[in-house]
Design a protein around this motif. Structure first.
Motif, PDB file in Angstrom:
ATOM      1  N   VAL A  86     -43.035  67.553 -39.266  1.00 50.77           N
ATOM      2  CA  VAL A  86     -42.176  67.169 -40.380  1.00 50.77           C
ATOM      3  C   VAL A  86     -40.996  68.122 -40.470  1.00 50.77           C
ATOM      4  CG1 VAL A  86     -44.085  66.163 -41.684  1.00 50.77           C
ATOM      5  CG2 VAL A  86     -43.449  68.557 -42.072  1.00 50.77           C
ATOM      6  N   LEU A  87     -40.058  67.766 -41.325  1.00 54.22           N
ATOM      7  CA  LEU A  87     -38.831  68.549 -41.501  1.00 54.22           C
ATOM      8  C   LEU A  87     -38.752  69.094 -42.920  1.00 54.22           C
ATOM      9  CD1 LEU A  87     -35.285  67.730 -40.274  1.00 54.22           C
ATOM     10  CD2 LEU A  87     -35.644  67.977 -42.739  1.00 54.22           C
ATOM     11  N   THR A  96     -37.852  67.315 -47.393  1.00 53.40           N
ATOM     12  CA  THR A  96     -36.708  68.151 -47.740  1.00 53.40           C
ATOM     13  C   THR A  96     -37.079  69.385 -48.558  1.00 53.40           C
ATOM     14  OG1 THR A  96     -35.239  66.235 -47.687  1.00 53.40           O
ATOM     15  CG2 THR A  96     -34.474  68.159 -48.905  1.00 53.40           C
ATOM     16  N   ASP A 155     -34.059  72.256 -41.142  1.00 49.20           N
ATOM     17  CA  ASP A 155     -32.616  72.096 -41.032  1.00 49.20           C
ATOM     18  C   ASP A 155     -31.950  73.328 -41.640  1.00 49.20           C
ATOM     19  OD1 ASP A 155     -30.035  71.211 -40.868  1.00 49.20           O
ATOM     20  OD2 ASP A 155     -30.374  69.322 -41.915  1.00 49.20           O
ATOM     21  N   ASP A 189     -35.163  62.652 -36.918  1.00 44.81           N
ATOM     22  CA  ASP A 189     -35.555  62.709 -38.325  1.00 44.81           C
ATOM     23  C   ASP A 189     -34.589  61.844 -39.103  1.00 44.81           C
ATOM     24  OD1 ASP A 189     -33.731  64.429 -40.460  1.00 44.81           O
ATOM     25  OD2 ASP A 189     -33.266  64.875 -38.368  1.00 44.81           O
ATOM     26  N   CYS A 190     -35.037  61.333 -40.236  1.00 43.26           N
ATOM     27  CA  CYS A 190     -34.138  60.576 -41.098  1.00 43.26           C
ATOM     28  C   CYS A 190     -34.850  60.293 -42.416  1.00 43.26           C
ATOM     29  CB  CYS A 190     -33.731  59.254 -40.440  1.00 43.26           C
ATOM     30  SG  CYS A 190     -32.393  58.398 -41.302  1.00 43.26           S
ATOM     31  N   PHE A 198     -40.758  61.029 -34.134  1.00 36.73           N
ATOM     32  CA  PHE A 198     -39.992  60.898 -35.370  1.00 36.73           C
ATOM     33  C   PHE A 198     -40.621  61.801 -36.414  1.00 36.73           C
ATOM     34  CE2 PHE A 198     -39.166  59.350 -39.606  1.00 36.73           C
ATOM     35  CZ  PHE A 198     -37.787  59.194 -39.578  1.00 36.73           C
ATOM     36  N   MET A 199     -39.804  62.661 -37.025  1.00 31.18           N
ATOM     37  CA  MET A 199     -40.279  63.606 -38.027  1.00 31.18           C
ATOM     38  C   MET A 199     -39.947  63.103 -39.426  1.00 31.18           C
ATOM     39  SD  MET A 199     -38.944  67.123 -36.173  1.00 31.18           S
ATOM     40  CE  MET A 199     -37.301  66.449 -35.849  1.00 31.18           C
ATOM     41  N   PRO A 200     -40.946  62.791 -40.255  1.00 29.87           N
ATOM     42  CA  PRO A 200     -40.654  62.463 -41.648  1.00 29.87           C
ATOM     43  C   PRO A 200     -39.963  63.641 -42.333  1.00 29.87           C
ATOM     44  CG  PRO A 200     -42.913  61.865 -41.091  1.00 29.87           C
ATOM     45  CD  PRO A 200     -42.380  62.668 -39.942  1.00 29.87           C
ATOM     46  N   VAL A 201     -39.081  63.325 -43.266  1.00 33.92           N
ATOM     47  CA  VAL A 201     -38.291  64.357 -43.930  1.00 33.92           C
ATOM     48  C   VAL A 201     -39.012  64.824 -45.191  1.00 33.92           C
ATOM     49  CG1 VAL A 201     -36.106  64.858 -45.077  1.00 33.92           C
ATOM     50  CG2 VAL A 201     -36.140  63.485 -42.980  1.00 33.92           C
ATOM     51  N   TYR A 236     -32.664  66.610 -29.577  1.00 34.23           N
ATOM     52  CA  TYR A 236     -32.926  66.181 -30.947  1.00 34.23           C
ATOM     53  C   TYR A 236     -31.666  65.544 -31.530  1.00 34.23           C
ATOM     54  CZ  TYR A 236     -33.488  67.301 -36.026  1.00 34.23           C
ATOM     55  OH  TYR A 236     -33.528  67.280 -37.389  1.00 34.23           O
TER      56      TYR A 236
END
Length: 373
Positions: free
Chosen positions: A55-56, A35, A90, A264-265, A30-33, A242
């Protein structure tokens, strides 16, 4: 290039290792966002302390502020945000569709006005790839149109086919480098035949990984799982899978069960800022009065600072007093919980007991009886 080695399977569930330019990541992950170059309310050291290894970041937000060119001049996104592990970016397509003002989309891409100051920008497949290159992403995502829900089959087909044409252009624009990769994104709404057509188109182009997009947009968990059951078996077994923008702990368990490797979320961070905590005994709302005199820890089995050093009563007080430490502590806890959940599922897959572990996890969630919102 970026690679993914599957170490074990248990049913459709998979455990593996993703190898990138900035290190290895065990999957499912799970990738923490992060942004805009930061995981909200968290330092990079705090994110690392949760167990997160990847992470994202987001093309749309970073291209507007501080700009991808400035990030590159400052040494890239890894250096700027003090993140030494892998970063997935993203493509910005979802944010253009959901946030931008006065957007106009055609075959070339999207022209839109910033939600920040109204300035005009263009985002094409080639520009999205160039921005992600400037950011230094380990995993680059194709620009696509996130098909809205609901959509007719014809609308979903037109949207998906445009995304597939854009995917081919993204592949051409991507600059291969050791440890870096480009992921294609499967679209097609809730229509299995369109999803299959999308997978076939992406496989013909060839990508280092494959994402399933356009889900968790209002179709409901049952439909999402049904789409995954029809789609995931069509994806290459030797490439990472993914599921974008998902989701609740229950979503994650169900998607791992169906063969997804990466997630991710914003849910754990956004929920942490609004007093919602995910625990092995279900979700809790720390604003609820029942916690005002509760000296027990949030979760006695969790080692995060919120649980190890503070009581539910203190966390309740922080939110009632609108102290910023409350969102910080609950964000830390929620990300730690998601990382612990992924680790538990991975260990169960490696041991060949995934279904038993998943059943125990799901049973534990039913212990919470209070409203979680």
């Amino acid at each position: 290039m970026l690679t993914h080695a599957v170490q074990a399977t248990d049913g459709a569930a998979r455990a593996g290792v993703l190898r990138t330019a900035h290190g290895e990541v065990e999957t499912p992950v799970f990738m923490p966002v992060g942004t805009a170059g930061t995981v909200k309310a968290m330092t990079a050291d705090a994110v690392r302390a949760t167990g997160a290894r990847m992470v994202l970041g987001n093309t749309y937000h970073l291209m507007l502020r501080p700009t991808a060119e400035r990030v590159a001049r400052l040494g890239g996104l890894h250096r700027m945000m003090d993140w030494h592990g892998p970063i997935l970016t993203d493509s910005g397509g979802f944010q253009v569709m959901s946030l931008a003002k006065l957007r106009k989309m055609d075959e070339q891409g999207v022209v839109f006005r910033s939600h920040i100051d109204g300035s005009k920008h263009a985002l094409s497949p080639e520009r999205s790839i160039a921005i992600q290159h400037l950011l230094g992403a380990d995993v680059t995502m194709c620009l696509d149109e996130c098909t809205p829900f609901p959509a007719t089959e014809a609308e979903a087909a037109n949207s998906m086919r445009l995304s597939m044409r854009w995917a081919a252009r993204c592949r051409e624009a991507f600059v291969p480098r050791d440890g870096h990769g480009l992921f294609g994104i499967v679209q097609g709404g809730v229509y299995p035949d369109l999803r299959a057509e999308s997978v076939a188109a992406l496989r013909a182009i060839g990508f280092e990984g494959y994402a399933v997009g356009g889900l968790a947009v209002g179709e409901g968990q049952e439909t999402m799982f049904r789409v995954l059951e029809a789609t995931v078996p069509l994806l290459p077994a030797d490439r990472p899978r993914y599921l974008m923008g998902v989701g609740t702990p229950a979503d994650l368990v169900g998607a791992v069960r169906r063969g997804i490797d990466m997630f991710d979320c914003v849910m754990p961070t956004r929920s942490g800022r609004t007093a919602k905590a995910f625990t092995r005994h279900g979700a809790l709302n720390l604003r609820n009065a029942r916690h005002a005199d509760d000296g027990a820890p949030l979760d006695p089995d969790c080692a995060c600072p919120a649980c190890a050093r503070h009581s539910r009563a203190y966390l309740h007080h922080l939110f009632k007093a609108e102290e910023m430490l409350g969102p910080m502590l609950l964000t830390w806890h929620n990300i730690r919980y998601y990382q612990d959940l992924m680790r538990e599922l991975r260990e169960a897959i490696l041991a060949g007991r995934f279904e038993a572990a998943a059943a125990a996890i799901e049973s534990g969630w039913n212990a919470a009886k209070e409203p979680a919102a």
